[in-house]
Design a protein around this motif. Structure first.
Motif: not given
Length: 728
Positions: A198-216
């Motif tokens: 079990p996890m008491l605290n979880f965080s996920l943070n993703v930062t992507i340069d707009k010049r790269m583009g992303v599909s999610w």
């Protein structure tokens, strides 16, 4: 899910390049950057990573993850993609099982990958131990031991000394990847939220340069849980959760189909768009036009196709059938085996290293390559053909796609009124046999011939067929005898016959040399072995190198056989006296893959006064024994394929003894999900057992887990059964 996927994956999340020149300078630079990473992470003073207390309701857990933080940053400079991945975890060890899990870490510190993609990876790690009294100790990563120390591949492990139950371990892994080529596709992120503890605290943070583009895509959770924001330069994705329950359904779990999962694919240098997945229109365009247009990228396709008529002419001569009278189904099957031989068994470059061991048998061709080869070849013989694409079950459905690379591509031929699925995954692949990951999945298909309008109009969604348990069988026959001078030692003569998907379980028992010889004989190819291996002319010295490599691989097989017997029966054989692959099963119309083994075993028989006790249940190899936690199921069960395992066992009762307890072996449990049954009979001083275990489907709902438990428990209980050899 599961932290160890981040610590031991090779070349994706952990790894680094290390050039051969100026190693001391490179190491110095590495240590300087490692120090900066340490200051950044441990100097952040994040309050969730300062916590040491555990709520009382977690006291009985094996371990508790106090905090887990995952960050990913992706940007690009000029013609280079840069990706940095960081896992930071703080966990309290609360029993010996967790202590063992965290007492040693493996790290692929340095690695170079692929000349064409120019990928450079660098990884850093830090470990800190906090004692219950608050004493803190940092582990010196310079104490790590090299377990692989090659020019472009360096792996390390480090043991955490004096780690005890009650301690907190705080560690991080930072991985940097630089891809300096247009052809280097950035690795996708598939992060499923849920751990063994079990996890008491979880965080996920993703930062992507707009010049790269992303599909999610964000799957299996409320969309509101994913926070998205755009600033001037970046796309930002973030998730935060408190008190995440542990995941106990580790067996037969497809994380991406069950757990909250963020899927990201970077467009890299190719596009700066942001999209919520790949839609049907984009897939249709790729199937209808783009895959076919990559033909020019594979110049060897024409040489393969041009050689097929000679093979067909030879087939006509051998069979006495005029070439024009050969039916289209036979042509399609021959085309499949010919392309398999040309793309997997033959050497394609004299510059490649000699590889004939276990890894050679895991080679697989590029799907676009084989799809185009099939397309062109079958069109020549007027065999209607479709190009198809499907998503592997472990990824999800067609609605979960974030990249065209998520899809598997293959040909569906129509030599008669029935479809023939032509997917080539490895050297054992058959025509009209799909890989397990595609069985039962939805797919898109499109005609590969005709006008653009005809192709576009043919685009449709289909459901791929499923194999049955009866098509995927592992049938074993065993003859068991007791040593005349030592009844505590048994000899086992064993024959294994595997069909369908079960054949792949025995791929490591085959030798590439033998497979190549049979493949050549089956196809009656005109070239020599050395020509196939590019070991002629100016490269003829390679022939001797191959002979040496083949000899070594054959010798290494002795250890593989012994190791597999040990793994299956839970006991190492005292001796393996015979081993033979009687049939390799390389062609669908031939006999099943058949292996013969003879070996002796200790530990199955124990002396009891004048009598002996035989652990007869162990003869069906080790069975699944579920823990108390595993008996509770939250998520659906996803297995590799429906399957049937059978055991026909003859126990030769020693003279002067009679057997007691056989009547307890008869049992039958049969329901909608599977079955286990055993029947016995005594005949001519032999005990004859007929045993069958069946998993009827590849997928079951969690509601039917209790039904699966019923027949799995029956098999596990049989594993523990004993019979008495009573002296008369």
């Amino acid at each position: 899910m599961l932290k160890y996927k981040f610590l031991i994956l090779s070349g994706i999340l952990l790894g680094a390049v290390y050039h051969s020149h100026a190693q001391s300078k490179q190491e110095k630079e590495y240590q300087e950057e490692a120090e900066l990473v340490k200051q950044e992470i441990w100097g952040a003073n994040d309050p969730v990573f300062a916590r040491t207390d555990i709520p009382v309701n977690y006291n009985n857990e094996s371990a508790v993850i106090i905090a887990m933080k995952v960050t990913l940053g992706a940007d690009k400079t000029r013609r280079q993609d840069n990706i940095a991945f960081t896992l930071h975890e703080r966990i309290k060890i609360q029993d010996k099982a967790a202590l063992e899990n965290y007492s040693e870490f493996n790290l692929q510190k340095l690695k170079t990958t692929g000349w064409s993609s120019s990928v450079k990876l660098t990884s850093f790690m830090g470990i800190r131990v906090i004692k219950p009294n608050g004493q803190q100790r940092d582990i010196d990563m310079k104490d790590a031991v090299n377990i692989k120390d090659e020019r472009n591949d360096k792996k390390q492990k480090i043991a955490i000394s004096d780690l005890q139950v009650g301690d907190i371990i705080d560690f991080y892994v930072r991985t940097k990847k630089e891809a300096s080529s247009f052809y280097a596709s950035p690795d996708p992120l598939d992060y499923s939220i849920g751990e063994k503890y079990p996890m008491l605290n979880f965080s996920l943070n993703v930062t992507i340069d707009k010049r790269m583009g992303v599909s999610w895509r964000y799957l299996n959770d409320q969309q509101s849980e994913l926070k998205r924001s755009d600033d001037k330069d970046n796309y930002v994705f973030s998730i935060h959760k408190s008190y995440v329950p542990k995941v106990t359904d580790e067996r037969w779990l497809y994380e991406q189909r069950a757990l909250p999962t963020l899927r990201l694919a970077y467009n890299g240098l190719k596009s700066n768009e942001i999209t919520n997945g790949i839609d049907e229109e984009r897939i249709q365009r790729f199937l209808t036009y783009e895959i076919i247009s990559v033909n020019a990228a594979y110049p060897t396709i024409s040489s393969i196709i041009n050689g097929f008529p000679d093979l067909l002419a030879d087939y006509a001569t051998r069979t006495g059938i005029r070439r024009k009278d050969i039916d289209k189904k036979t042509i399609a099957e021959l085309a499949y085996y010919y392309i398999r031989y040309s793309s997997l068994y033959k050497e394609t470059s004299a510059g490649t290293s000699i590889e004939v061991g276990q890894s050679r048998k895991t080679y697989y061709p590029r799907e676009h390559y084989t799809a185009n080869a099939f397309r062109q070849l079958l069109i020549r013989y007027d065999i209607p053909t479709e190009l198809a694409a499907a998503v592997p079950r472990r990824v999800g459905t067609l609605q979960d796609v974030v990249s065209l690379d998520d899809l598997n591509y293959f040909i569906i031929a129509y030599p008669d009124d029935k479809p023939m699925y032509c997917f080539m995954s490895n050297m054992l692949s058959f025509p009209n046999e799909l890989p397990t990951q595609l069985e039962g999945q939805q797919a898109y298909s499109v005609l590969v011939s005709g006008s653009s309008r005809e192709k576009a109009n043919s685009f449709k969604k289909i459901t791929l067929p499923m194999s049955t348990a009866e098509q995927n069988t592992d049938a074993e026959k065993m003859n068991v005898t007791f040593a005349a001078d030592n009844l505590q030692q048994i000899s086992i003569d064993r024959v294994i016959r595997a069909t369908g998907q079960y054949r792949y379980n025995y791929l490591d028992m085959l030798l590439y040399e033998d497979m190549l010889n049979e493949e050549r004989n089956n196809l009656h190819v005109a070239s020599s072995r050395d020509q196939d291996l590019m070991a002629t002319g100016s490269f003829k010295k390679r022939a001797k190198e191959f002979d040496v490599a083949f000899s070594k691989a054959r010798k290494d097989m002795d250890e593989t056989v012994s190791s597999n017997i040990t793994s299956e029966f839970g006991t190492k054989p005292t001796a393996v006296t015979h081993y033979k692959v009687a049939e390799q099963g390389l062609e669908k119309q031939n006999k099943p893959l058949t292996i013969q083994e003879s070996f002796t075993m200790d530990g199955f028989v124990k002396k009891a006064g004048n009598n002996y006790m035989l652990d007869i249940g162990k003869l069906i190899t080790e069975q699944i024994s579920l823990t108390a936690e595993e008996r509770k199921r939250t998520y659906d069960i996803n297995m590799p394929f429906p399957r049937l395992a059978s055991y026909d066992i003859i126990i030769n009762i020693p003279q002067g003894y009679q057997l007691e307890g056989a009547e307890n072996l008869n049992k039958s449990v049969n329901n909608e999900t599977g079955l286990f049954e055993c029947s016995t009979k005594l005949e001519d001083n032999k005990l004859i057992l007929s045993i069958k275990k069946v998993y009827k489907h590849h997928q079951e709902t969690s509601a039917d887990w209790s039904k699966m438990i019923a027949f799995m428990d029956a098999a596990s209980d049989f594993n523990k059964q004993k019979v008495l050899l009573k002296k008369m």
